[in-house]
Design an enzyme around this catalytic site. Structure first.
Site, short mmCIF file in Angstrom:
data_model
loop_
_atom_site.label_atom_id
_atom_site.label_comp_id
_atom_site.label_asym_id
_atom_site.label_seq_id
_atom_site.Cartn_x
_atom_site.Cartn_y
_atom_site.Cartn_z
N LEU A 1 22.81 73.88 59.65
CA LEU A 1 22.17 73.35 58.45
C LEU A 1 22.28 71.83 58.47
O LEU A 1 23.35 71.29 58.77
CB LEU A 1 22.86 73.88 57.19
CG LEU A 1 22.42 75.24 56.63
CD1 LEU A 1 23.29 75.62 55.45
CD2 LEU A 1 20.96 75.22 56.22
N ASP A 2 21.19 71.14 58.17
CA ASP A 2 21.23 69.68 58.10
C ASP A 2 22.22 69.23 57.02
O ASP A 2 22.47 69.98 56.06
CB ASP A 2 19.84 69.12 57.80
CG ASP A 2 18.90 69.20 58.98
OD1 ASP A 2 19.39 69.37 60.12
OD2 ASP A 2 17.67 69.10 58.78
#
Length: 288
Positions: A37-38
């Protein structure tokens, strides 16, 4: 300790940051996560601990669902609100117009990966080139949008639910929808609400894990990631062949199964083809 913990990742943490801290929490270096996940994104991040890390590879193609906020009327260098503003436009979009445009993005579509991504071109990450002010040509890639639902419409925002294939960039989807609406757009928020079999309702806030006296209480058995496959219990002889890595005859329909010992130990994810069961991946503890 072995198992899977479903973390609700907070904003401004990288997925690697989370696993690094949880190595200390669970006192082991054998930890991996299922699906990056960013940093600006929040939500479901399955983390695999101990022997459960053998299951990480199965999350590469696991289905994922996101809720995102699309900010209309602004485009940026990074395709999200944290980038440099490139254009600003007046927004005049009705719900009917938004729904009509969203329909164009459902199903199989082509998407050009963003410059601010970890994809490599000629051995160099696109994001590294972008930070140097360089832009290179990227080829469109096929992706699939299985679900694209307008959850809520604000004055200048659309809140969307997106279920998509591996390799989809949600911020690029936001940018492209904004362009199709004629006003431009960028991603304002992103939250992953499902990953594989796990949902946001099952997720544990990272803060809770970091402060837990007994963090092992949040570990789930590794077989939960395969709970959509039927379970079966092997005979003693079948278990012996399983532990030796051998296939064996089994009168079951073709398909994928969870195989257990007589005592309930999860032994393997297995497949049956033409009456023969063989190992896809074993999860039993090997005796020293």
């Amino acid at each position: 300790m072995n198992g899977i913990v479903i973390v609700d990742k907070p904003q401004d943490w990288t997925s690697q940051d989370v696993t690094a801290r949880l190595r200390r929490v669970f006192a082991t270096r054998r930890i991996g996560h299922g699906g990056t996940l960013d940093p600006m994104a929040t939500g479901v991040l399955p983390v695999f601990v101990g022997r459960a890390t053998r299951g990480v590879e199965f999350f590469e193609h696991a289905g994922k669902t996101y809720e995102t906020v699309l900010r209309l009327g602004r485009t940026t260098s990074t395709e999200d609100v944290w980038g440099q503003t490139l254009t600003e436009s007046k927004v005049s979009v009705t719900r009917e117009q938004a729904e009509a445009v969203l329909d164009r993005f459902r199903g199989e579509i082509m998407q050009i990966p963003p410059m601010y991504s970890a994809l490599k071109v000629n051995g160099q990450k696109l994001c590294d080139l972008a930070r140097k002010g360089r832009e290179v040509e990227r080829q469109p890639r096929p992706i699939t949008i299985f679900e694209l639902t307008l959850l809520e419409m604000g004055e200048n925002t659309l809140r969307l639910r997106v279920r998509c294939s591996k390799g989809t960039y949600i911020r690029t989807l936001c940018k492209d929808i904004g362009a199709a609406l004629g006003c431009g757009g960028c991603m304002e928020a992103l939250r992953r609400v499902t990953a594989g079999e796990y949902t946001i309702e099952e997720a544990v806030p990272l803060e809770t894990l970091l402060n837990a006296e007994h963090p092992e209480q949040y570990l789930r058995d590794v077989d939960t990631m395969f709970r959509n496959h039927p379970a079966l219990t092997l005979t003693a002889n079948q278990e012996k062949r399983c532990r030796n890595g051998n296939a064996f005859s089994l009168d079951r329909p073709d398909g994928t199964y969870r195989a257990y010992s007589q005592t309930g130990e999860f032994l393997m994810l297995a497949k049956v083809e033409s009456g023969v069961m063989s190992t896809i991946k074993s999860f039993f503890e090997v005796s020293p």
